[in-house]
Design a protein around this motif. Structure first.
Motif, short mmCIF file in Angstrom:
data_model
loop_
_atom_site.label_atom_id
_atom_site.label_comp_id
_atom_site.label_asym_id
_atom_site.label_seq_id
_atom_site.Cartn_x
_atom_site.Cartn_y
_atom_site.Cartn_z
N SER A 196 0.67 -0.96 0.06
CA SER A 196 -0.02 -0.09 -0.19
C SER A 196 0.81 1.07 0.12
CB SER A 196 -0.92 -0.01 1.34
OG SER A 196 -0.30 0.28 2.37
N GLY A 197 0.22 2.15 -0.34
CA GLY A 197 0.91 3.84 -0.30
C GLY A 197 1.58 4.02 0.97
N ALA A 198 0.80 3.72 2.17
CA ALA A 198 1.12 3.96 3.56
C ALA A 198 2.57 3.15 3.62
CB ALA A 198 0.10 3.51 4.45
N ARG A 199 2.46 1.70 3.41
CA ARG A 199 3.61 1.12 3.85
C ARG A 199 4.80 1.47 3.04
NH1 ARG A 199 5.13 -4.67 4.87
NH2 ARG A 199 7.31 -4.25 5.15
N LEU A 200 4.67 1.94 1.69
CA LEU A 200 5.81 2.42 0.97
C LEU A 200 6.56 3.68 1.75
CD1 LEU A 200 4.65 1.99 -2.70
CD2 LEU A 200 6.31 0.59 -1.60
N ILE A 201 5.47 4.47 2.12
CA ILE A 201 5.93 5.81 2.89
C ILE A 201 6.71 5.34 4.17
CG2 ILE A 201 5.02 7.87 4.14
CD1 ILE A 201 2.97 8.02 1.93
N LEU A 202 6.01 4.51 4.90
CA LEU A 202 6.75 3.96 6.26
C LEU A 202 8.04 3.32 5.87
CD1 LEU A 202 6.17 3.49 9.41
CD2 LEU A 202 5.36 1.28 8.61
N ASP A 203 8.09 2.53 4.87
CA ASP A 203 9.53 2.06 4.54
C ASP A 203 10.51 2.93 4.28
OD1 ASP A 203 8.51 -0.57 4.99
OD2 ASP A 203 8.23 -0.90 2.68
N GLU A 204 10.11 4.19 3.30
CA GLU A 204 10.99 5.21 3.20
C GLU A 204 11.32 5.95 4.28
OE1 GLU A 204 8.82 7.63 0.06
OE2 GLU A 204 9.13 6.06 -1.17
N ARG A 205 10.57 6.17 5.12
CA ARG A 205 10.88 7.14 6.47
C ARG A 205 11.80 6.22 7.26
NH1 ARG A 205 6.20 8.95 9.73
NH2 ARG A 205 7.77 9.81 10.91
N PHE A 206 11.51 5.04 7.24
CA PHE A 206 12.63 4.10 7.96
C PHE A 206 13.96 4.13 7.32
CE2 PHE A 206 14.39 -0.09 9.13
CZ PHE A 206 14.65 0.11 10.34
N ALA A 250 -1.16 -3.43 9.63
CA ALA A 250 -1.38 -4.69 9.23
C ALA A 250 -2.85 -5.00 10.19
CB ALA A 250 -0.33 -5.76 9.87
N ASP A 251 -3.16 -4.35 11.11
CA ASP A 251 -4.27 -4.50 11.76
C ASP A 251 -5.38 -3.78 11.14
OD1 ASP A 251 -3.05 -6.02 13.78
OD2 ASP A 251 -2.94 -4.35 15.18
N ASP A 252 -5.28 -2.66 10.48
CA ASP A 252 -6.32 -2.14 9.57
C ASP A 252 -6.81 -2.66 8.51
OD1 ASP A 252 -6.21 0.06 11.38
OD2 ASP A 252 -4.91 1.13 10.12
N ARG A 253 -6.01 -3.89 8.05
CA ARG A 253 -6.49 -4.49 6.85
C ARG A 253 -7.89 -5.12 6.92
NH1 ARG A 253 -1.22 -7.16 3.88
NH2 ARG A 253 -0.03 -5.12 3.84
#
Length: 75
Positions: free
Chosen positions: A44-54, A72-75
Motif C-alpha cells: 500500500s502507499g502507506a507501507r511504502l511511505i513507512l519503509d522510506e521513512r525508516f 497490518a491490523d487495519d486490513r
C-alpha cells in the motif's frame, strides 16, 4: 547399398530434433530454477511511505515495527 544412404537425411533430422529438444528442456529448467524472487504482493502507499521513512532514519526500529503492526491490523 543405395537404400542405406537415403536414410541419412532422417538421421540428421532426428539428431537435430534431439538437440533442439534438449536445449528446450535446459532453457525451461534454467528459467524455473533461476532463483528469481517471486512477485510479492503490492504494498500500500502507506507501507511504502513507512519503509522510506525508516530507510531515511526518521523512525527507530521500534517505531517502524509498531507502525507496521498498526497498518497490518487495519486490513
Amino acid at each position: 547399398m543405395m537404400w542405406g544412404a537415403s536414410s541419412m537425411g532422417w538421421t540428421w533430422g532426428f539428431g537435430l530434433l534431439v538437440i533442439v529438444g534438449v536445449a528446450l528442456i535446459i532453457y525451461v529448467l534454467v528459467r524455473v530454477f533461476s532463483g528469481r524472487p517471486t512477485k510479492a504482493a503490492p504494498q500500500s502507499g502507506a507501507r511504502l511511505i513507512l519503509d522510506e521513512r525508516f530507510a531515511r532514519g526518521e523512525l527507530t526500529e521500534e517505531q517502524y515495527r509498531e507502525h507496521r503492526r498498526t497498518l497490518a491490523d487495519d486490513r
